[in-house]
Design a protein around this motif. Structure first.
Motif, PDB file in Angstrom:
ATOM      1  N   ILE A  19      52.083  42.714  32.497  1.00 19.51           N
ATOM      2  CA  ILE A  19      52.674  41.498  31.929  1.00 19.51           C
ATOM      3  C   ILE A  19      51.642  40.645  31.199  1.00 19.51           C
ATOM      4  CG2 ILE A  19      54.462  41.460  33.690  1.00 19.51           C
ATOM      5  CD1 ILE A  19      52.937  39.282  35.146  1.00 19.51           C
ATOM      6  N   GLY A  20      50.371  40.990  31.318  1.00 18.70           N
ATOM      7  CA  GLY A  20      49.322  40.231  30.631  1.00 18.70           C
ATOM      8  C   GLY A  20      49.198  38.810  31.126  1.00 18.70           C
ATOM      9  N   ALA A  21      49.247  38.638  32.435  1.00 20.41           N
ATOM     10  CA  ALA A  21      49.163  37.297  33.021  1.00 20.41           C
ATOM     11  C   ALA A  21      48.065  37.272  34.078  1.00 20.41           C
ATOM     12  CB  ALA A  21      50.504  36.906  33.640  1.00 20.41           C
ATOM     13  N   LEU A  22      47.769  36.080  34.564  1.00 18.74           N
ATOM     14  CA  LEU A  22      46.739  35.908  35.590  1.00 18.74           C
ATOM     15  C   LEU A  22      47.342  35.777  36.983  1.00 18.74           C
ATOM     16  CD1 LEU A  22      44.358  33.387  33.775  1.00 18.74           C
ATOM     17  CD2 LEU A  22      44.094  35.863  33.987  1.00 18.74           C
ATOM     18  N   VAL A  23      48.629  35.417  37.042  1.00 18.43           N
ATOM     19  CA  VAL A  23      49.294  35.208  38.317  1.00 18.43           C
ATOM     20  C   VAL A  23      50.661  35.888  38.293  1.00 18.43           C
ATOM     21  CG1 VAL A  23      50.192  33.498  39.938  1.00 18.43           C
ATOM     22  CG2 VAL A  23      48.129  32.990  38.627  1.00 18.43           C
ATOM     23  N   VAL A  24      51.048  36.472  39.418  1.00 18.79           N
ATOM     24  CA  VAL A  24      52.357  37.106  39.536  1.00 18.79           C
ATOM     25  C   VAL A  24      53.407  36.039  39.824  1.00 18.79           C
ATOM     26  CG1 VAL A  24      53.777  38.690  40.896  1.00 18.79           C
ATOM     27  CG2 VAL A  24      51.404  39.295  40.345  1.00 18.79           C
ATOM     28  N   ASN A  25      54.452  36.024  39.002  1.00 19.55           N
ATOM     29  CA  ASN A  25      55.567  35.094  39.189  1.00 19.55           C
ATOM     30  C   ASN A  25      56.805  35.895  39.586  1.00 19.55           C
ATOM     31  OD1 ASN A  25      57.888  33.435  38.757  1.00 19.55           O
ATOM     32  ND2 ASN A  25      56.688  32.092  37.435  1.00 19.55           N
TER      33      ASN A  25
END
Length: 297
Positions: free
Chosen positions: A211-217
């Motif tokens: 997802i190209g993110a720093l935190v899992v939502n």
């Protein structure tokens, strides 16, 4: 060669000739202690003794393998189902990634003749479609790659990411994760704790990379999965198989690998959000039941 070597010739016993000759001291030793050839070692107990059918190595419990049940791993179940759709005879063998020649499951060992002295080469999942085309007894629908590309992306990203979160990171499902992947590894509490950490860390890293993110939502993951299942429901419509095909395809097996595991009451999902999403789409539920009844018995 030794017949042309003076030093070698001088050590031969009288009447000996050619490369089969051995030095006289060794000949005398072998006369006192004859050379004994032992039979080959038996295969491990878990290896198939009758190899008249292919062996598919997957994540599965010993008992489920004996009973011919589906794997609890989507990647393995996809190919397990596809072989059944194509009418390829095989038996499932419990395994893990460490035992795989490619470092990942599944892989397949083709059947071999009892008189064959050459070991069959393992076939990785990337070549199973070709193997099935050459060895299947039933026709499989071929879907245009242009149609498949977008929908395969839904499976491989949105649905897979939500699956990884639900099984590996959602705390209510910790017992299920431990039952499937941790408890079979070891009885040591330290080892099990380490394996659990490694599995969760690997799942989180894969999700974040995807997802190209720093935190899992979690909410975004479940929302994305719902949109993906809705799109799959739309393309399936009222037909039996995806894209209006007359027979099931590899894509049908891929969708089934997720919908079946999410709907399987034998897997005790405590966090049921992903299961409840699938249950909203009756045609996907019917599609899962259709494959289960026709090809899994």
């Amino acid at each position: 060669m030794s017949s042309q070597n003076p030093s070698a010739a001088s050590t031969k016993s009288p009447g000996a000739s050619g490369w089969l000759a051995i030095p006289a001291p060794l000949a005398r030793l072998f006369k006192r202690f004859p050379l004994l050839t032992y039979p080959p070692n038996e295969l491990p107990v878990r290896s198939p003794r009758v190899r008249d059918v292919a062996a598919l190595y997957v994540f599965i419990s010993d008992q489920d393998a004996l009973n011919g049940l589906p794997s609890f791993n989507p990647s393995c179940l996809k190919w397990q189902t596809f072989l059944k759709l194509a009418g390829v005879a095989f038996r499932a063998i419990p395994s893990n990634n460490h035992a795989s020649p490619t470092g990942a499951l599944p892989f397949l060992i083709p059947p071999s003749s009892p008189n064959s002295f050459v070991s069959a080469k393992p076939i990785p999942s990337t070549k199973l479609e070709q193997y099935t085309a050459e060895n299947g007894t039933r026709k499989i629908s071929e879907i245009s790659s242009l149609k498949l590309e977008a929908y395969e992306a839904l499976l491989n990203h949105r649905i897979r990411n939500a699956w990884l979160y639900a099984l590996y990171l959602s705390r209510p499902n910790s017992a299920l994760l431990s039952h499937l992947y941790v408890a079979p590894v070891s009885t040591s509490r330290v080892v099990k704790t380490t394996v659990l950490y490694q599995l969760r860390h690997a799942a989180e890293e894969e999700i974040l990379r995807s997802i190209g993110a720093l935190v899992v939502n979690p909410e975004r993951l479940y929302d994305g999965a719902k949109e993906a299942f809705e799109a799959l429901s739309t393309v399936l419509g009222s037909g039996e198989w995806f894209f209006g095909a007359s027979k099931p395809s590899l894509f049908d097996a891929a969708v089934f690998s997720y919908t079946h595991l999410l709907l399987d009451q034998g897997l005790r999902w405590e966090d049921r959000r992903l299961t409840e999403i699938v249950e909203e789409f009756s045609n996907l539920v019917e599609h899962r039941n259709r494959i289960l009844q026709r090809y899994w018995g």
